[in-house]
Design an enzyme around this catalytic site. Structure first.
Site, PDB file in Angstrom:
ATOM      1  CG  ASP A  90      -0.337  -0.048   2.529  1.00 36.54           C
ATOM      2  OD1 ASP A  90       0.904  -0.130   2.598  1.00 36.54           O
ATOM      3  OD2 ASP A  90      -1.075  -0.014   3.538  1.00 36.54           O
ATOM      4  CB  SER A  91       4.564   1.657  -0.063  1.00 42.52           C
ATOM      5  OG  SER A  91       4.775   0.497  -0.849  1.00 42.52           O
ATOM      6  CG  ASP A 123       0.695  -3.953   2.273  1.00 43.00           C
ATOM      7  OD1 ASP A 123       0.671  -4.714   3.263  1.00 43.00           O
ATOM      8  OD2 ASP A 123       1.586  -3.114   2.081  1.00 43.00           O
ATOM      9  CD  GLU A 134       0.510  -1.245   8.218  1.00 41.53           C
ATOM     10  OE1 GLU A 134       1.024  -0.854   7.161  1.00 41.53           O
ATOM     11  OE2 GLU A 134       0.079  -0.467   9.105  1.00 41.53           O
ATOM     12  CD  GLU A 180       7.892   0.058   7.937  1.00 42.07           C
ATOM     13  OE1 GLU A 180       8.076   1.173   7.414  1.00 42.07           O
ATOM     14  OE2 GLU A 180       6.926  -0.678   7.659  1.00 42.07           O
TER      15      GLU A 180
END
Length: 279
Positions: free
Chosen positions: A44-45, A83, A115, A182
């Site tokens: 999703d970056s 994602d 996440e 991360e």
């Protein structure tokens, strides 16, 4: 034949590092496949590096599916991980399962990533129980950037470090096949990596992780305004592309492009007859 989940787990067991990169389009996926990247993350970056958003929070399922399909079409060998965007799995395990299913059925992904740790373990278990592989993601979780007060290193205190260890174990117990770590201290990432049986994939988490993932745009030098500390630039595509585009514009302006080499021509007889008809 695509890389399998079992192969990634075997790589951890054999102490073979796992190299993962993001991709958002067909040609990039082709290049990564050709280079032998075993797994591609459609992150999703893309919201920030492709669509120009300030964060990943604005990314939708439709955004992800659009780019996911292109990456799947462009790859033949890599495991494709998609994602799950903000608010597509947070409400309930059922919501999480339905949206994960869309990535598999409509998008062609082989796995999904979401996440969170303890707080999403029930969602991970529900998805995994239905046969969809899940990659976890703890530490700096970009979808929670507002709650975390920015992109900051996580796990620097005893309490937060212990919490991240608990998150990792909860994800492993829920059935995740791997976990992204991360932006956390390298020492903490090493402890987590040694304490679980599934692969850890680091991004700003030191060298002891079982693998690494990077945003393709960062490691290829597409942007000049910000370089993450955890990124090593392997190319300066921004400079290369800027130079090429400038040369193209200059040649068009002064009439140096195109030349006969880049043009198509008529047969001389056809040209003569055509001139008689129009002149």
């Amino acid at each position: 034949m695509r890389t399998t989940i079992s192969q990634l787990k075997e790589m951890k067991q054999n102490k073979q590092k796992i190299a993962i990169l993001t991709a958002y389009d067909y040609p990039t996926a082709q290049i990564l496949d050709k280079a032998g990247i075993p797994a591609i993350l459609v992150g999703d970056s893309l919201g920030m590096v492709v669509l120009g958003y300030d964060s990943t929070v604005s990314v939708t399922m439709e955004d992800m599916l659009h780019h996911l399909k292109a990456v799947v079409r462009g790859s033949q060998k890599a495991l494709i991980i998609a994602d799950m965007p903000f608010m597509t799995y947070h409400l309930s395990p059922e919501q999480a399962l339905l949206n994960a299913g869309r990535f598999i059925q409509e998008g062609g992904a082989q796995a999904v990533k979401l996440e969170g740790g303890v707080n999403v373990a029930d969602k991970v278990k529900r998805i995994v129980d239905c046969g969809i592989p899940v990659m976890g993601h703890i530490g700096l979780t970009p979808q929670s950037v507002n709650q975390l007060s920015g992109f900051k290193v996580q796990g620097k205190t005893l309490a937060t470090a212990l919490s991240l260890i608990e998150d990792a174990k909860a994800l492993e117990k829920a059935g995740a096949f791997a976990i992204v770590l991360e932006t956390m201290p390298a020492e903490l990432a090493a402890i987590i990596t040694a304490g679980i049986s599934i692969p850890t994939i680091g991004i700003g988490a030191g060298e002891e992780c079982d693998g690494q993932v990077q945003v393709i745009s960062d490691m290829l030098g597409m942007f000049t305004d910000f370089i993450p500390k955890h990124t090593k630039r392997y190319a300066d595509l921004n400079g290369i592309i800027t130079k090429a585009v400038s040369e193209y514009a200059a040649e068009v302006t002064k009439g140096a492009f195109p030349t006969l080499k880049e043009s198509f021509t008529l047969d001389k007889k056809v040209l003569e007859e055509l001139k008689k008809c129009v002149l």
